[in-house]
Design a protein around this motif. Structure first.
Motif, short mmCIF file in Angstrom:
data_model
loop_
_atom_site.label_atom_id
_atom_site.label_comp_id
_atom_site.label_asym_id
_atom_site.label_seq_id
_atom_site.Cartn_x
_atom_site.Cartn_y
_atom_site.Cartn_z
N MET A 127 87.62 93.81 53.75
CA MET A 127 87.57 95.09 54.45
C MET A 127 86.45 95.14 55.47
O MET A 127 86.59 95.76 56.54
CB MET A 127 87.40 96.23 53.44
CG MET A 127 88.66 96.59 52.67
SD MET A 127 90.05 97.05 53.74
CE MET A 127 89.35 98.43 54.66
N THR A 128 85.33 94.49 55.18
CA THR A 128 84.21 94.47 56.13
C THR A 128 84.63 93.79 57.43
O THR A 128 84.38 94.31 58.53
CB THR A 128 83.00 93.74 55.51
OG1 THR A 128 82.57 94.47 54.34
CG2 THR A 128 81.85 93.66 56.50
N MET A 129 85.29 92.65 57.33
CA MET A 129 85.78 91.95 58.53
C MET A 129 86.90 92.74 59.20
O MET A 129 86.96 92.82 60.43
CB MET A 129 86.28 90.56 58.14
CG MET A 129 85.18 89.60 57.72
SD MET A 129 83.95 89.36 59.05
CE MET A 129 84.99 88.69 60.35
N HIS A 130 87.75 93.31 58.40
CA HIS A 130 88.89 94.09 58.92
C HIS A 130 88.40 95.26 59.78
O HIS A 130 88.89 95.47 60.89
CB HIS A 130 89.70 94.60 57.72
CG HIS A 130 90.86 95.48 58.07
ND1 HIS A 130 92.12 94.99 58.28
CD2 HIS A 130 90.94 96.83 58.23
CE1 HIS A 130 92.94 95.98 58.55
NE2 HIS A 130 92.24 97.12 58.53
N MET A 131 87.44 96.00 59.27
CA MET A 131 86.93 97.16 60.01
C MET A 131 86.23 96.74 61.29
O MET A 131 86.33 97.43 62.32
CB MET A 131 86.01 97.98 59.11
CG MET A 131 86.75 98.64 57.95
SD MET A 131 85.72 99.75 56.94
CE MET A 131 84.51 98.62 56.25
N MET A 132 85.52 95.62 61.26
CA MET A 132 84.87 95.13 62.47
C MET A 132 85.89 94.80 63.55
O MET A 132 85.69 95.12 64.73
CB MET A 132 84.02 93.89 62.15
CG MET A 132 82.71 94.19 61.44
SD MET A 132 81.78 92.69 61.07
CE MET A 132 81.53 92.04 62.72
N LYS A 133 86.99 94.17 63.17
CA LYS A 133 88.04 93.82 64.14
C LYS A 133 88.65 95.08 64.75
O LYS A 133 88.94 95.12 65.95
CB LYS A 133 89.11 92.96 63.48
CG LYS A 133 88.67 91.53 63.22
CD LYS A 133 89.78 90.67 62.63
CE LYS A 133 89.99 90.93 61.18
NZ LYS A 133 90.91 89.95 60.54
#
Length: 238
Positions: A127-133
């Motif tokens: 989710m951390t990477m997902h939200m950054m994208k």
């Protein structure tokens, strides 16, 4: 609310945000699995369709959630970031040490806690990477697309070709997150704490359930409202 046999779960909750509370109560997936009819969704959740329909038709307290179908895409994207991305980041920081604490105290007698720790750790990273994208690539493009439509101008082609490509990727990641949430609910028996659970244990399960509910709302707003509208807007511009 008026129900029709052909309506999907997605259409029901998009038209009436208060329906989300009913679906949460019955364990019906209205975000990733929102393309199912109400009957199909009830079969998947192993609940009686007539019970769900009766709950949906009861007058609901006025829901504070605004109708995001009528808001600008920029407003909706900003709301998702401030409310849901913010909540997700805060809870990840709070829950990871809490899980470690509970595992340390109860992990020997309750092996499912170690599974929860592993599942949540993977979900947090994803989710951390997902939200950054979303925040650095997809949402800015959607805002630019909307602004260009207001000016009756055209954007230069984005590096990802079409908005459909990152949207498809984000929705696949939503499906992955939804599967993890389902596994966590399953191994905790619906977040029911055992008799020997301490206050921290009880707090953890309550927080994980709230995390699940918020992520359902988060995914619903993207999958069922923001993304389809962005895809349609880009198609009209072309």
């Amino acid at each position: 609310m008026q129900l029709q046999a052909t309506q999907t779960v997605r259409e029901l909750v998009t038209a009436n945000p208060a329906a989300a509370r009913v679906f949460e109560k019955f364990g019906i997936d209205y975000c990733c699995g929102g393309n199912k009819s109400l009957t199909e969704a009830c079969l998947a959740a192993k609940v009686r369709a007539e019970d769900v329909a009766a709950a949906l038709e009861k007058p609901e307290p006025k829901c504070d959630e605004r109708d995001w179908r009528k808001a600008s895409l920029a407003e909706l994207a900003d709301y998702i970031v401030s409310k849901h991305h913010g909540f997700t980041r805060e809870e990840i920081q709070r829950l990871e040490p809490l899980i470690s604490k509970v595992v340390s105290a109860h992990g020997q007698n309750h092996q499912e806690l170690r599974q929860i720790q592993r599942f949540f750790g993977g979900l947090a990273e994803e989710m951390t990477m997902h939200m950054m994208k979303e925040e650095h690539m997809l949402f800015p493009y959607i805002k630019d697309l909307e602004e260009a439509a207001k000016r009756h101008s055209r954007l230069a082609p984005p590096m990802f070709g079409t908005v459909r490509n990152p949207v498809r990727m984000m929705m696949e990641e939503h499906d992955s997150s939804g599967q993890v949430l389902h596994k966590m609910r399953e191994i905790t028996n619906g977040y029911v704490t055992p008799n020997d659970a301490c206050v921290s244990y009880q707090t953890l399960y309550g927080a994980l359930e709230a995390f699940e509910q918020d992520l359902h709302q988060h995914i619903h707003l993207e999958n069922n409202i923001l993304f389809p509208r962005a895809v349609q807007l880009e198609a009209e511009a072309q």
